[in-house]
Structure formats: C-alpha cells, structure tokens
Design a protein around this motif. Sequence first.
Motif, PDB file in Angstrom:
ATOM      1  N   UNK A  42      -3.829  -2.713   0.737  1.00 49.97           N
ATOM      2  CA  UNK A  42      -2.958  -2.551  -0.425  1.00 49.97           C
ATOM      3  C   UNK A  42      -1.837  -1.590  -0.071  1.00 49.97           C
ATOM      4  N   UNK A  43      -0.690  -1.801  -0.684  1.00 47.61           N
ATOM      5  CA  UNK A  43       0.397  -0.829  -0.637  1.00 47.61           C
ATOM      6  C   UNK A  43       0.369  -0.137  -1.989  1.00 47.61           C
ATOM      7  N   UNK A  44       0.135   1.167  -1.979  1.00 53.41           N
ATOM      8  CA  UNK A  44       0.054   1.944  -3.212  1.00 53.41           C
ATOM      9  C   UNK A  44       1.326   2.790  -3.311  1.00 53.41           C
ATOM     10  N   UNK A  45       2.071   2.589  -4.407  1.00 54.07           N
ATOM     11  CA  UNK A  45       3.355   3.259  -4.573  1.00 54.07           C
ATOM     12  C   UNK A  45       3.471   3.820  -5.991  1.00 54.07           C
ATOM     13  N   UNK A  46       4.618   4.443  -6.261  1.00 54.37           N
ATOM     14  CA  UNK A  46       4.881   5.025  -7.565  1.00 54.37           C
ATOM     15  C   UNK A  46       5.337   3.922  -8.517  1.00 54.37           C
ATOM     16  N   UNK A  47       4.663   3.774  -9.631  1.00 53.23           N
ATOM     17  CA  UNK A  47       4.958   2.722 -10.601  1.00 53.23           C
ATOM     18  C   UNK A  47       6.317   2.911 -11.266  1.00 53.23           C
ATOM     19  N   UNK A  48       6.840   4.128 -11.271  1.00 53.30           N
ATOM     20  CA  UNK A  48       8.105   4.422 -11.941  1.00 53.30           C
ATOM     21  C   UNK A  48       9.195   4.869 -10.966  1.00 53.30           C
ATOM     22  N   UNK A  49       9.053   4.494  -9.702  1.00 51.87           N
ATOM     23  CA  UNK A  49       9.951   5.000  -8.659  1.00 51.87           C
ATOM     24  C   UNK A  49      11.421   4.703  -8.928  1.00 51.87           C
ATOM     25  N   UNK A  50      11.745   3.504  -9.381  1.00 47.84           N
ATOM     26  CA  UNK A  50      13.144   3.163  -9.635  1.00 47.84           C
ATOM     27  C   UNK A  50      13.656   3.933 -10.849  1.00 47.84           C
ATOM     28  N   UNK A  51      12.841   4.024 -11.909  1.00 48.96           N
ATOM     29  CA  UNK A  51      13.237   4.784 -13.106  1.00 48.96           C
ATOM     30  C   UNK A  51      13.465   6.255 -12.773  1.00 48.96           C
ATOM     31  N   UNK A  52      12.699   6.760 -11.803  1.00 46.03           N
ATOM     32  CA  UNK A  52      12.809   8.164 -11.406  1.00 46.03           C
ATOM     33  C   UNK A  52      13.935   8.387 -10.393  1.00 46.03           C
ATOM     34  N   UNK A  53      14.597   7.311  -9.970  1.00 43.91           N
ATOM     35  CA  UNK A  53      15.705   7.450  -9.022  1.00 43.91           C
ATOM     36  C   UNK A  53      15.264   7.773  -7.612  1.00 43.91           C
ATOM     37  N   UNK A  58      11.140   1.087   2.248  1.00 44.15           N
ATOM     38  CA  UNK A  58      10.994  -0.018   3.198  1.00 44.15           C
ATOM     39  C   UNK A  58      11.005  -1.342   2.441  1.00 44.15           C
ATOM     40  N   UNK A  59      11.428  -2.391   3.153  1.00 44.08           N
ATOM     41  CA  UNK A  59      11.379  -3.735   2.577  1.00 44.08           C
ATOM     42  C   UNK A  59      10.009  -4.344   2.859  1.00 44.08           C
ATOM     43  N   UNK A  60       9.578  -5.220   1.954  1.00 48.54           N
ATOM     44  CA  UNK A  60       8.286  -5.894   2.076  1.00 48.54           C
ATOM     45  C   UNK A  60       8.553  -7.389   1.992  1.00 48.54           C
ATOM     46  N   UNK A  61       8.161  -8.111   3.027  1.00 45.53           N
ATOM     47  CA  UNK A  61       8.419  -9.551   3.058  1.00 45.53           C
ATOM     48  C   UNK A  61       7.558 -10.298   2.050  1.00 45.53           C
ATOM     49  N   UNK A  62       7.833 -11.592   1.923  1.00 44.41           N
ATOM     50  CA  UNK A  62       7.021 -12.441   1.051  1.00 44.41           C
ATOM     51  C   UNK A  62       7.417 -12.388  -0.409  1.00 44.41           C
ATOM     52  N   UNK A  63       8.661 -12.029  -0.711  1.00 52.76           N
ATOM     53  CA  UNK A  63       9.103 -11.998  -2.101  1.00 52.76           C
ATOM     54  C   UNK A  63       8.794 -10.713  -2.844  1.00 52.76           C
ATOM     55  N   UNK A  64       8.290  -9.698  -2.139  1.00 56.84           N
ATOM     56  CA  UNK A  64       7.953  -8.433  -2.797  1.00 56.84           C
ATOM     57  C   UNK A  64       9.150  -7.489  -2.904  1.00 56.84           C
ATOM     58  N   UNK A  65      10.250  -7.822  -2.246  1.00 58.57           N
ATOM     59  CA  UNK A  65      11.441  -6.976  -2.339  1.00 58.57           C
ATOM     60  C   UNK A  65      11.291  -5.727  -1.502  1.00 58.57           C
ATOM     61  N   UNK A  67      10.223  -1.241  -1.533  1.00 63.28           N
ATOM     62  CA  UNK A  67       9.491  -0.127  -2.150  1.00 63.28           C
ATOM     63  C   UNK A  67      10.424   1.079  -2.183  1.00 63.28           C
ATOM     64  N   UNK A  68      10.496   1.723  -3.335  1.00 63.86           N
ATOM     65  CA  UNK A  68      11.265   2.956  -3.488  1.00 63.86           C
ATOM     66  C   UNK A  68      10.281   4.113  -3.547  1.00 63.86           C
ATOM     67  N   UNK A  69      10.659   5.231  -2.955  1.00 61.55           N
ATOM     68  CA  UNK A  69       9.800   6.407  -2.943  1.00 61.55           C
ATOM     69  C   UNK A  69       8.684   6.274  -1.931  1.00 61.55           C
ATOM     70  N   UNK A  70       7.884   7.326  -1.781  1.00 61.87           N
ATOM     71  CA  UNK A  70       6.781   7.284  -0.817  1.00 61.87           C
ATOM     72  C   UNK A  70       5.694   6.307  -1.247  1.00 61.87           C
ATOM     73  N   UNK A  71       5.007   5.751  -0.255  1.00 66.85           N
ATOM     74  CA  UNK A  71       3.863   4.888  -0.533  1.00 66.85           C
ATOM     75  C   UNK A  71       2.834   5.089   0.563  1.00 66.85           C
TER      76      UNK A  71
END
Length: 135
Positions: A42-53, A58-65, A67-71
């Motif tokens: 699993x890639x575990x990231x911040x659920x509000x990373x974009x809202x938090x600026x 890193x980019x994630x292939x397969x249509x996932x776009x 990830x913003x912030x640390x994961x």
Amino acid sequence: MNVLVVEPGMAPYEKEVNGLEEMQATVGGLITASYPYEEPVAIVSNDESILMGMEFNRSIEGGYGGIFGPFFVCGLTEDSFCSLTPEQMEHFKKKFHQAEILIAAKGNTPITLKVDPCPATPPEHPRRPPKTPGR
C-alpha cells in the motif's frame, strides 16, 4: 513495522512506524491508502495533502496520478498493514529513488521532470499532526 518513507525531493529511506499516531506523524496528518500495484503493498499518504498545499512528491502509474506530501510504502496482510519484505524494500527504493518536479498534467497523468534526490536524512523527531484547539 518497517516501511519505506518517500518525501518530496528526497531519496527514500527506511523507518520503523508503529500505530496510527506514528503513521499520521509520518505523512503529516490524516492517512489514506492507495493500492496501485498487484503486489501486496500500500501507499499510505496524507488524505488532505492537496488542501494543505503540500508539495508534489512522486507520480504513480496506472491512473493514480501523483502523490503530494510525504508518503510511505508498506506491505499488506489479509486485513492490515505490515513491514515490507527486504525484496520489496529494495524494489521500491529503486522505483522511487529519483525525485520528481511536476511540470504539467494531462488528465490524471502528471508530466514530471525526474531529478537526483537530496540525500535521505530521516528526522530524529517524528512529525506530529497539528493539535485541534480544545482537544
């Protein structure tokens, strides 16, 4: 559990993370998990990373776009997160070694420039999510 932490602009590094509070501290807030690979990780990231600026990471292939912030990347059991195997750790260290700069996006596909990362220096004190006043 032993996970691989990936921060924007930095080389990935291993870290021991135990419990929800430490997971949230590692990503800087509320967690969300993505499962972009057939491999049990699993890639575990911040659920509000974009809202938090938070900064693009890193980019994630397969249509996932992207990830913003640390994961962090962790293994999966049938019903929970677990440590990565040594083989998984090495695979994802190589996969996420290069840092990325977001240049544009085409639909849900980020267009990035891959660059050499800054050396990984795990923080001595884990990040804590901000405290809500009155709690």
